[in-house]
Design a protein around this motif. Structure first.
Motif, PDB file in Angstrom:
ATOM      1  N   ILE A  82      11.132   1.949  -1.400  1.00 53.09           N
ATOM      2  CA  ILE A  82      11.550   0.834  -0.528  1.00 53.09           C
ATOM      3  C   ILE A  82      12.407   1.309   0.639  1.00 53.09           C
ATOM      4  O   ILE A  82      12.079   1.033   1.806  1.00 53.09           O
ATOM      5  CB  ILE A  82      12.265  -0.252  -1.365  1.00 53.09           C
ATOM      6  N   PRO A  83      13.520   2.024   0.402  1.00 51.03           N
ATOM      7  CA  PRO A  83      14.289   2.500   1.575  1.00 51.03           C
ATOM      8  C   PRO A  83      13.500   3.470   2.438  1.00 51.03           C
ATOM      9  O   PRO A  83      13.653   3.477   3.671  1.00 51.03           O
ATOM     10  CB  PRO A  83      15.513   3.175   0.937  1.00 51.03           C
ATOM     11  N   VAL A  84      12.653   4.290   1.806  1.00 45.61           N
ATOM     12  CA  VAL A  84      11.842   5.234   2.587  1.00 45.61           C
ATOM     13  C   VAL A  84      10.930   4.469   3.538  1.00 45.61           C
ATOM     14  O   VAL A  84      10.794   4.836   4.721  1.00 45.61           O
ATOM     15  CB  VAL A  84      11.015   6.136   1.651  1.00 45.61           C
ATOM     16  N   TYR A  85      10.300   3.403   3.046  1.00 45.02           N
ATOM     17  CA  TYR A  85       9.381   2.630   3.877  1.00 45.02           C
ATOM     18  C   TYR A  85      10.109   1.991   5.059  1.00 45.02           C
ATOM     19  O   TYR A  85       9.660   2.097   6.208  1.00 45.02           O
ATOM     20  CB  TYR A  85       8.699   1.540   3.049  1.00 45.02           C
ATOM     21  N   PHE A  86      11.220   1.329   4.793  1.00 47.95           N
ATOM     22  CA  PHE A  86      11.905   0.598   5.863  1.00 47.95           C
ATOM     23  C   PHE A  86      12.578   1.524   6.873  1.00 47.95           C
ATOM     24  O   PHE A  86      12.662   1.192   8.053  1.00 47.95           O
ATOM     25  CB  PHE A  86      12.919  -0.377   5.262  1.00 47.95           C
ATOM     26  N   ALA A 128       0.835  -1.210   0.000  1.00 45.09           N
ATOM     27  CA  ALA A 128       0.000   0.000   0.000  1.00 45.09           C
ATOM     28  C   ALA A 128       0.864   1.252   0.000  1.00 45.09           C
ATOM     29  O   ALA A 128       0.529   2.251  -0.664  1.00 45.09           O
ATOM     30  CB  ALA A 128      -0.929  -0.005   1.209  1.00 45.09           C
ATOM     31  N   PHE A 129       1.977   1.216   0.727  1.00 46.04           N
ATOM     32  CA  PHE A 129       2.854   2.384   0.747  1.00 46.04           C
ATOM     33  C   PHE A 129       3.461   2.638  -0.629  1.00 46.04           C
ATOM     34  O   PHE A 129       3.596   3.804  -1.051  1.00 46.04           O
ATOM     35  CB  PHE A 129       3.974   2.208   1.771  1.00 46.04           C
ATOM     36  N   ILE A 130       3.843   1.570  -1.323  1.00 45.84           N
ATOM     37  CA  ILE A 130       4.393   1.743  -2.672  1.00 45.84           C
ATOM     38  C   ILE A 130       3.359   2.431  -3.562  1.00 45.84           C
ATOM     39  O   ILE A 130       3.677   3.340  -4.334  1.00 45.84           O
ATOM     40  CB  ILE A 130       4.827   0.395  -3.264  1.00 45.84           C
ATOM     41  N   ARG A 131       2.089   1.991  -3.454  1.00 47.43           N
ATOM     42  CA  ARG A 131       1.018   2.632  -4.234  1.00 47.43           C
ATOM     43  C   ARG A 131       0.856   4.094  -3.831  1.00 47.43           C
ATOM     44  O   ARG A 131       0.710   4.977  -4.686  1.00 47.43           O
ATOM     45  CB  ARG A 131      -0.298   1.872  -4.015  1.00 47.43           C
ATOM     46  N   LEU A 132       0.893   4.357  -2.518  1.00 44.73           N
ATOM     47  CA  LEU A 132       0.771   5.726  -2.034  1.00 44.73           C
ATOM     48  C   LEU A 132       1.933   6.580  -2.527  1.00 44.73           C
ATOM     49  O   LEU A 132       1.742   7.724  -2.948  1.00 44.73           O
ATOM     50  CB  LEU A 132       0.728   5.725  -0.504  1.00 44.73           C
ATOM     51  N   TRP A 133       3.114   6.020  -2.500  1.00 46.95           N
ATOM     52  CA  TRP A 133       4.309   6.728  -2.950  1.00 46.95           C
ATOM     53  C   TRP A 133       4.208   7.062  -4.437  1.00 46.95           C
ATOM     54  O   TRP A 133       4.526   8.177  -4.856  1.00 46.95           O
ATOM     55  CB  TRP A 133       5.536   5.871  -2.678  1.00 46.95           C
ATOM     56  N   ILE A 134       3.769   6.087  -5.234  1.00 48.03           N
ATOM     57  CA  ILE A 134       3.610   6.311  -6.673  1.00 48.03           C
ATOM     58  C   ILE A 134       2.635   7.459  -6.925  1.00 48.03           C
ATOM     59  O   ILE A 134       2.892   8.346  -7.741  1.00 48.03           O
ATOM     60  CB  ILE A 134       3.121   5.028  -7.371  1.00 48.03           C
ATOM     61  N   GLU A 135       1.511   7.432  -6.214  1.00 48.76           N
ATOM     62  CA  GLU A 135       0.478   8.437  -6.451  1.00 48.76           C
ATOM     63  C   GLU A 135       0.921   9.820  -5.985  1.00 48.76           C
ATOM     64  O   GLU A 135       0.750  10.812  -6.702  1.00 48.76           O
ATOM     65  CB  GLU A 135      -0.806   8.037  -5.722  1.00 48.76           C
ATOM     66  N   PHE A 186       3.509   4.920 -17.031  1.00 43.59           N
ATOM     67  CA  PHE A 186       4.084   3.682 -16.516  1.00 43.59           C
ATOM     68  C   PHE A 186       3.703   3.475 -15.053  1.00 43.59           C
ATOM     69  O   PHE A 186       3.237   2.397 -14.669  1.00 43.59           O
ATOM     70  CB  PHE A 186       5.611   3.730 -16.665  1.00 43.59           C
ATOM     71  N   ALA A 187       3.870   4.526 -14.240  1.00 39.56           N
ATOM     72  CA  ALA A 187       3.572   4.409 -12.809  1.00 39.56           C
ATOM     73  C   ALA A 187       2.086   4.199 -12.555  1.00 39.56           C
ATOM     74  O   ALA A 187       1.694   3.379 -11.723  1.00 39.56           O
ATOM     75  CB  ALA A 187       4.070   5.648 -12.078  1.00 39.56           C
ATOM     76  N   THR A 188       1.243   4.932 -13.292  1.00 42.86           N
ATOM     77  CA  THR A 188      -0.196   4.851 -13.066  1.00 42.86           C
ATOM     78  C   THR A 188      -0.740   3.472 -13.364  1.00 42.86           C
ATOM     79  O   THR A 188      -1.433   2.861 -12.534  1.00 42.86           O
ATOM     80  CB  THR A 188      -0.931   5.886 -13.941  1.00 42.86           C
ATOM     81  N   LEU A 244      12.826   3.771 -11.278  1.00 40.28           N
ATOM     82  CA  LEU A 244      13.701   4.255 -10.210  1.00 40.28           C
ATOM     83  C   LEU A 244      12.923   5.068  -9.184  1.00 40.28           C
ATOM     84  O   LEU A 244      13.149   4.940  -7.972  1.00 40.28           O
ATOM     85  CB  LEU A 244      14.827   5.105 -10.800  1.00 40.28           C
ATOM     86  N   MET A 245      11.991   5.892  -9.669  1.00 34.08           N
ATOM     87  CA  MET A 245      11.184   6.677  -8.743  1.00 34.08           C
ATOM     88  C   MET A 245      10.322   5.773  -7.866  1.00 34.08           C
ATOM     89  O   MET A 245      10.104   6.055  -6.689  1.00 34.08           O
ATOM     90  CB  MET A 245      10.326   7.675  -9.517  1.00 34.08           C
ATOM     91  N   ILE A 246       9.822   4.673  -8.445  1.00 31.82           N
ATOM     92  CA  ILE A 246       9.027   3.722  -7.673  1.00 31.82           C
ATOM     93  C   ILE A 246       9.899   3.017  -6.633  1.00 31.82           C
ATOM     94  O   ILE A 246       9.519   2.848  -5.472  1.00 31.82           O
ATOM     95  CB  ILE A 246       8.360   2.700  -8.606  1.00 31.82           C
ATOM     96  N   LEU A 247      11.099   2.611  -7.044  1.00 30.50           N
ATOM     97  CA  LEU A 247      11.995   1.866  -6.150  1.00 30.50           C
ATOM     98  C   LEU A 247      12.484   2.715  -4.981  1.00 30.50           C
ATOM     99  O   LEU A 247      12.881   2.170  -3.942  1.00 30.50           O
ATOM    100  CB  LEU A 247      13.185   1.313  -6.938  1.00 30.50           C
ATOM    101  N   THR A 248      12.462   4.031  -5.127  1.00 24.39           N
ATOM    102  CA  THR A 248      12.863   4.876  -3.997  1.00 24.39           C
ATOM    103  C   THR A 248      11.928   4.708  -2.805  1.00 24.39           C
ATOM    104  O   THR A 248      12.290   5.071  -1.685  1.00 24.39           O
ATOM    105  CB  THR A 248      12.890   6.366  -4.403  1.00 24.39           C
TER     106      THR A 248
END
Length: 497
Positions: free
Chosen positions: A457-461, A121-128, A390-392, A451-455
């Motif tokens: 992961i470290p933010v979440y952890f 869910a956080f990855i989705r929130l981050w993308i949006e 791509f992200a959407t 790359l923007m999506i993968l950022t």
């Protein structure tokens, strides 16, 4: 300093807010409670206007060039527009089951949270929040700039730096409006929605007249591109124009009888938008050659200059008003998403806070504005569309995946609407096509998007999953939060405490 003490200190400066006496915290609490306690009062017609108003923005005025660029022929471009509409209808139909099964505002963020847990869910929130919303706003602001400046540069492209600066001015003006008054912001949205619909109806009417006159010479399959990668990229531009079909799900708690009205609103809205988009494109090609469309960053202006004569200035004005309103719409709706994420502890607490004098979500508005202006460093509108596309569609595909996953893992959930499994399977296969294939055709843009999506992961952890942070870090963040509260004069509404 907690919120109560902060409110008391601010009250010394502001003993009366909008003519109301009393403690600033009490005033904020009262207004926050009204918002939280809103009952479902949106009718079917309201639902239709929400979806139509969310979808129709700058896309129809920008995307014709992008779709034609990757299809090569007018007829194939029209087919892509129809398929994009059908694709959006299938996704929206799947969302009707999710929305009536998981009755939470927040749409796909809530669905992914329920199905796959907080990390996904956080990855989705981050993308949006970090990509889709600010990038979309940058695209629309740039479109506004191009249409405003195009009459002054009829034979060449407007200067890139000037277009970016004007886009920044557009965002700053609307940021002020949204921070100053919610009523002002909603009034802007209403007025400019009428402008965009009027512009499209005028274009369609003129196109119908030209079509009756026999202007059909450009409707051919000549020069159609057959590469799979090109066709996939054409859907990025086509689907971008339909972006917003899932926005009613974000506020489903306020919709009357969602089991009946949600699927009806989706069906009516998307059929209407698909027809309007198709007829608008047909109107463009009754008088514009493929070469003219490809050479124009402002298709509607070029169309108006060839068909309206001395009244050609009217269409750029209407389109500029339309895109100005679309920027306002993104600012107006994004605060709900920031608020939903912050309530789950996945966004900074400051983003849930309310300005005590104006009672507006100023921190959330400022956050989306600053991010949007950062994306304006890229002046290529179609590159930005590829980023956001791509992200959407990757994240919306993940939300649709929730449907079959919940069918398997939680078969006993109450499902007022049960979509045939054929629809999510088709949608997921199409999502794979429009996200994976462009990686080969446009690796740079999709690489940046990944790359923007993968950022996330470290933010979440580091910021969310890690609970026992050092005391010094917690004190620093607390002090920063208090500084921002004092600077912006904001406190938490009661519902977020």
């Amino acid at each position: 300093m907690d919120d109560e003490k902060l409110s008391n200190s601010l009250t010394k400066k502001c003993p009366s807010v909008n003519g109301e006496n009393g403690n600033a915290k009490e005033i904020v609490d009262k207004h926050a409670n009204k918002e939280v306690e809103l009952k479902a009062k949106m009718s079917l017609v309201n639902g239709v206007t929400v979806i139509v108003g969310s979808i129709i923005g700058s896309g129809i005025f920008v995307s014709p060039t992008g779709v034609l660029k990757y299809t090569g022929s007018v007829n194939m471009a029209l087919i892509v527009w129809i398929i994009s509409g059908l694709f959006s209808m299938v996704g929206a139909y799947c969302y009707s089951e999710l929305g009536t099964m998981i009755k939470k505002s927040g749409a796909d963020y809530a669905y992914i949270m329920t199905t796959f847990g907080p990390f996904a869910a956080f990855i989705r929130l981050w993308i949006e929040c970090m990509i889709v919303r600010p990038c979309s706003q940058a695209i629309v602001a740039l479109t506004f700039s191009v249409y405003v400046m195009k009459p002054f540069f009829p034979d060449c492209q407007p200067p890139e730096d000037s277009a970016r600066m004007l886009a920044v001015c557009c965002i700053l003006v609307l940021t002020f409006i949204n921070c100053y008054s919610v009523k002002w912001a909603t009034s802007v949205q209403d007025v400019f929605t009428y402008a965009k619909l009027l512009a499209l109806f005028i274009i369609i009417a003129v196109g119908a007249y030209l079509l009756i006159q026999g202007n059909v010479q450009y409707f051919t399959f000549e020069d159609t591109k057959t590469e799979v990668t090109s066709l996939a990229l054409s859907f990025y531009s086509g689907l971008f124009a339909y972006n917003g079909w899932n926005y009613l799900n974000f506020i489903i708690e306020e919709l009357k009888d969602p089991v009946k009205n949600l699927p009806r609103a989706i069906a009516i809205s998307l059929i209407l938008v698909t027809i309007v988009y198709l007829f608008t494109n047909i109107a463009f090609y009754t008088i514009l050659s493929p070469q003219e469309v490809l050479g124009s960053e402002a298709v509607a202006v070029t169309f108006a200059s060839k068909s309206f004569g001395p009244f050609a200035f009217a269409i750029p004005i209407f389109v500029a008003l339309s895109t100005f309103g679309a920027v306002n719409g993104i600012l107006l709706t994004s605060s709900r998403l920031f608020y939903a994420g912050a309530c789950e502890g996945q966004m900074p607490e400051i983003l849930t806070m309310i300005q005590i004098q104006r009672l507006t979500p100023a921190p959330a508005v400022l956050a989306i504005s600053f991010l949007s202006m950062a994306y304006l460093c890229v002046s290529d509108i179609f590159a930005l569309i590829n980023y956001v596309g791509f992200a959407t569609w990757l994240s919306i595909g993940a939300a649709v995946l929730c449907l079959p996953w919940l069918r398997y893992t939680q078969p006993n959930l109450v499902r007022p609407i049960k979509v045939p499994m054929f629809f999510p399977v088709i949608y997921l296969l199409a999502t794979v096509f429009v996200t994976v294939v462009p990686m080969y055709a446009s690796p740079k843009e999709t690489g940046y998007g990944m790359l923007m999506i993968l950022t996330s992961i470290p933010v979440y952890f580091v910021l969310i999953a890690w609970k026992n942070k050092p005391k010094a870090f917690q004190q620093t963040m607390g002090a920063l939060n208090q500084k921002l509260q004092k600077l912006l004069m904001v406190v938490r509404p009661k519902s977020s405490q």
